[in-house]
Design a protein around this motif. Structure first.
Motif, mmCIF file in Angstrom:
data_model
loop_
_atom_site.group_PDB
_atom_site.id
_atom_site.type_symbol
_atom_site.label_atom_id
_atom_site.label_comp_id
_atom_site.label_asym_id
_atom_site.label_seq_id
_atom_site.Cartn_x
_atom_site.Cartn_y
_atom_site.Cartn_z
ATOM 1 N N ASN A 22 -7.916 -21.983 -5.984
ATOM 2 C CA ASN A 22 -8.767 -20.790 -6.080
ATOM 3 C C ASN A 22 -8.384 -19.914 -7.255
ATOM 4 O O ASN A 22 -9.220 -19.460 -8.024
ATOM 5 C CB ASN A 22 -8.640 -19.954 -4.794
ATOM 6 C CG ASN A 22 -9.797 -20.180 -3.856
ATOM 7 O OD1 ASN A 22 -10.614 -21.061 -4.075
ATOM 8 N ND2 ASN A 22 -9.861 -19.401 -2.806
ATOM 9 N N ARG A 23 -7.075 -19.643 -7.372
ATOM 10 C CA ARG A 23 -6.591 -18.757 -8.437
ATOM 11 C C ARG A 23 -6.860 -19.351 -9.817
ATOM 12 O O ARG A 23 -7.294 -18.650 -10.736
ATOM 13 C CB ARG A 23 -5.085 -18.489 -8.288
ATOM 14 C CG ARG A 23 -4.680 -17.724 -7.046
ATOM 15 C CD ARG A 23 -5.102 -16.254 -7.068
ATOM 16 N NE ARG A 23 -6.261 -16.010 -6.226
ATOM 17 C CZ ARG A 23 -6.196 -15.768 -4.913
ATOM 18 N NH1 ARG A 23 -5.036 -15.733 -4.305
ATOM 19 N NH2 ARG A 23 -7.300 -15.552 -4.235
ATOM 20 N N SER A 26 -10.853 -19.675 -10.558
ATOM 21 C CA SER A 26 -11.543 -18.389 -10.759
ATOM 22 C C SER A 26 -10.857 -17.543 -11.826
ATOM 23 O O SER A 26 -11.280 -16.420 -12.100
ATOM 24 C CB SER A 26 -11.601 -17.599 -9.446
ATOM 25 O OG SER A 26 -10.328 -17.062 -9.137
ATOM 26 N N ASP A 30 -11.342 -13.814 -8.555
ATOM 27 C CA ASP A 30 -11.731 -13.669 -7.147
ATOM 28 C C ASP A 30 -10.992 -12.520 -6.470
ATOM 29 O O ASP A 30 -11.498 -11.928 -5.516
ATOM 30 C CB ASP A 30 -11.523 -14.970 -6.380
ATOM 31 C CG ASP A 30 -10.070 -15.359 -6.232
ATOM 32 O OD1 ASP A 30 -9.382 -15.487 -7.268
ATOM 33 O OD2 ASP A 30 -9.602 -15.546 -5.107
ATOM 34 N N LYS A 31 -9.802 -12.166 -6.978
ATOM 35 C CA LYS A 31 -9.065 -11.020 -6.411
ATOM 36 C C LYS A 31 -9.866 -9.731 -6.577
ATOM 37 O O LYS A 31 -9.931 -8.908 -5.661
ATOM 38 C CB LYS A 31 -7.695 -10.877 -7.082
ATOM 39 C CG LYS A 31 -6.700 -11.970 -6.740
ATOM 40 C CD LYS A 31 -5.362 -11.667 -7.390
ATOM 41 C CE LYS A 31 -4.311 -12.692 -6.989
ATOM 42 N NZ LYS A 31 -2.997 -12.378 -7.580
ATOM 43 N N TRP A 33 -13.106 -9.492 -6.874
ATOM 44 C CA TRP A 33 -14.289 -9.551 -6.003
ATOM 45 C C TRP A 33 -13.926 -9.137 -4.574
ATOM 46 O O TRP A 33 -14.668 -8.410 -3.920
ATOM 47 C CB TRP A 33 -14.872 -10.958 -5.998
ATOM 48 C CG TRP A 33 -15.311 -11.474 -7.337
ATOM 49 C CD1 TRP A 33 -15.681 -10.735 -8.429
ATOM 50 C CD2 TRP A 33 -15.443 -12.850 -7.725
ATOM 51 N NE1 TRP A 33 -16.020 -11.569 -9.464
ATOM 52 C CE2 TRP A 33 -15.889 -12.869 -9.076
ATOM 53 C CE3 TRP A 33 -15.222 -14.063 -7.073
ATOM 54 C CZ2 TRP A 33 -16.117 -14.063 -9.771
ATOM 55 C CZ3 TRP A 33 -15.451 -15.254 -7.766
ATOM 56 C CH2 TRP A 33 -15.898 -15.246 -9.090
ATOM 57 N N ARG A 34 -12.785 -9.595 -4.103
ATOM 58 C CA ARG A 34 -12.358 -9.260 -2.741
ATOM 59 C C ARG A 34 -11.994 -7.777 -2.631
ATOM 60 O O ARG A 34 -12.323 -7.115 -1.643
ATOM 61 C CB ARG A 34 -11.176 -10.145 -2.328
ATOM 62 C CG ARG A 34 -11.532 -11.621 -2.203
ATOM 63 C CD ARG A 34 -10.302 -12.501 -1.984
ATOM 64 N NE ARG A 34 -10.583 -13.913 -2.146
ATOM 65 C CZ ARG A 34 -11.052 -14.717 -1.185
ATOM 66 N NH1 ARG A 34 -11.290 -14.225 0.010
ATOM 67 N NH2 ARG A 34 -11.266 -15.993 -1.426
ATOM 68 N N SER A 124 -16.123 -14.507 3.434
ATOM 69 C CA SER A 124 -15.999 -14.579 1.979
ATOM 70 C C SER A 124 -16.080 -16.026 1.513
ATOM 71 O O SER A 124 -15.195 -16.831 1.823
ATOM 72 C CB SER A 124 -14.665 -13.963 1.541
ATOM 73 O OG SER A 124 -14.557 -12.631 2.011
ATOM 74 N N TYR A 125 -17.161 -16.332 0.810
ATOM 75 C CA TYR A 125 -17.373 -17.668 0.247
ATOM 76 C C TYR A 125 -17.347 -18.734 1.346
ATOM 77 O O TYR A 125 -16.871 -19.845 1.123
ATOM 78 C CB TYR A 125 -16.348 -17.940 -0.874
ATOM 79 C CG TYR A 125 -16.280 -16.758 -1.807
ATOM 80 C CD1 TYR A 125 -17.348 -16.469 -2.651
ATOM 81 C CD2 TYR A 125 -15.205 -15.872 -1.776
ATOM 82 C CE1 TYR A 125 -17.335 -15.343 -3.459
ATOM 83 C CE2 TYR A 125 -15.185 -14.743 -2.577
ATOM 84 C CZ TYR A 125 -16.253 -14.481 -3.414
ATOM 85 O OH TYR A 125 -16.249 -13.344 -4.199
ATOM 86 N N SER A 153 -19.316 -11.991 0.857
ATOM 87 C CA SER A 153 -19.146 -12.326 -0.556
ATOM 88 C C SER A 153 -19.505 -13.803 -0.692
ATOM 89 O O SER A 153 -19.028 -14.628 0.081
ATOM 90 C CB SER A 153 -17.699 -12.101 -1.009
ATOM 91 O OG SER A 153 -17.367 -10.730 -0.956
ATOM 92 N N SER A 228 -20.575 -14.023 -8.507
ATOM 93 C CA SER A 228 -20.320 -13.661 -7.108
ATOM 94 C C SER A 228 -21.241 -12.517 -6.693
ATOM 95 O O SER A 228 -21.480 -11.587 -7.472
ATOM 96 C CB SER A 228 -18.858 -13.230 -6.937
ATOM 97 O OG SER A 228 -18.603 -12.844 -5.606
#
Length: 236
Positions: A22-23, A26, A30-31, A33-34, A124-125, A153, A228
């Motif tokens: 994920n890290r 993205s 993504d951090k 976005w959250r 989320s996703y 999200s 996103s």
């Protein structure tokens, strides 16, 4: 094996490498976005004490960590947070990170939770991976308190009209499966991701389904070149 069972099996297989993938995939975006999802939800809910947040399709517990930290940063007392996911493999990783959190093995459409018991439900996703999506929205409505929020999200389907749209499409369909496959040793799982986005709903149609479940969309916003989308709906 049905479609939902195949999706769950796939997530079980990639659970061990999911966070790092994920890290990398993205680029860490993504951090943000959250962060934005949690902060906006707390702003709209506007309460200093929250009895319960339920994070559905909680996976490895990423979003739960954001809820906990951002509640603390905002001076909000969060009494209880619950993670719900059908993938045991993903939740095993989450339990190692968050031993104090209760995790429940269940799908989004059948959650063993009381009526009117949650202030906020987040996913989320994950709603893209729920086969019984309308039933899941009905279930969210049942579990939420009146006035409670659903925080979604997701990578919703977009029209490809600009050069940036086509660059994003190239990354998702060509680069992401290769990189994800190298990290996870499971290229099929990361080929599924862009395919599932192309087959998913637009933001507008997702909002229509929420309304059918008595969940009124009150906020929608796209982030990072429309990659996103954040949708927040209130139980009416």
């Amino acid at each position: 094996m049905g479609k939902q069972e195949k999706i769950v099996t796939m997530f079980n297989e990639i659970a061990g490498t999911y966070d790092i993938a994920n890290r990398v995939l993205s680029l860490g975006i993504d951090k943000s976005w959250r962060n934005k999802a949690c902060n906006k939800a707390f702003e709209l809910y506007d309460k200093n004490e929250i009895e319960r947040i339920v994070d559905v399709a909680c996976g490895t517990g990423d979003m739960i960590e954001f809820w906990q930290r951002i509640a603390k940063d905002n001076g909000i007392l969060l009494d209880n947070i619950v993670g719900v996911d059908p993938s045991v493999g993903m939740m095993d990783v989450a339990k190692q990170k968050l031993p104090e959190v209760k995790f429940i093995e269940a799908g989004a459409a059948q959650m063993p939770l009381e009526n009117d018991s949650a202030d906020i439900i987040s996913i989320s996703y994950g709603i893209r991976n729920v086969v019984q999506r309308q039933e899941a929205f009905d279930e969210f409505s049942r579990v939420l308190k009146k006035g409670g929020l659903v925080v979604i999200s997701e990578f919703t389907k977009k029209e490809k009209t600009s050069v940036l749209d086509h660059l994003t499409d190239f990354y998702m369909n060509k680069v992401l499966p290769t990189l994800g496959g190298l990290i996870s040793k499971n290229k099929a799982a990361y080929t599924y991701l862009p395919n599932s986005i192309d087959e998913f709903l637009t933001t507008e149609n997702l909002c229509k389904e929420l309304k059918q479940a008595g969940l009124e969309p009150i906020y929608t916003k796209d982030f990072s070149m429309k990659i996103s989308t954040l949708i927040i709906a209130r139980k009416i």
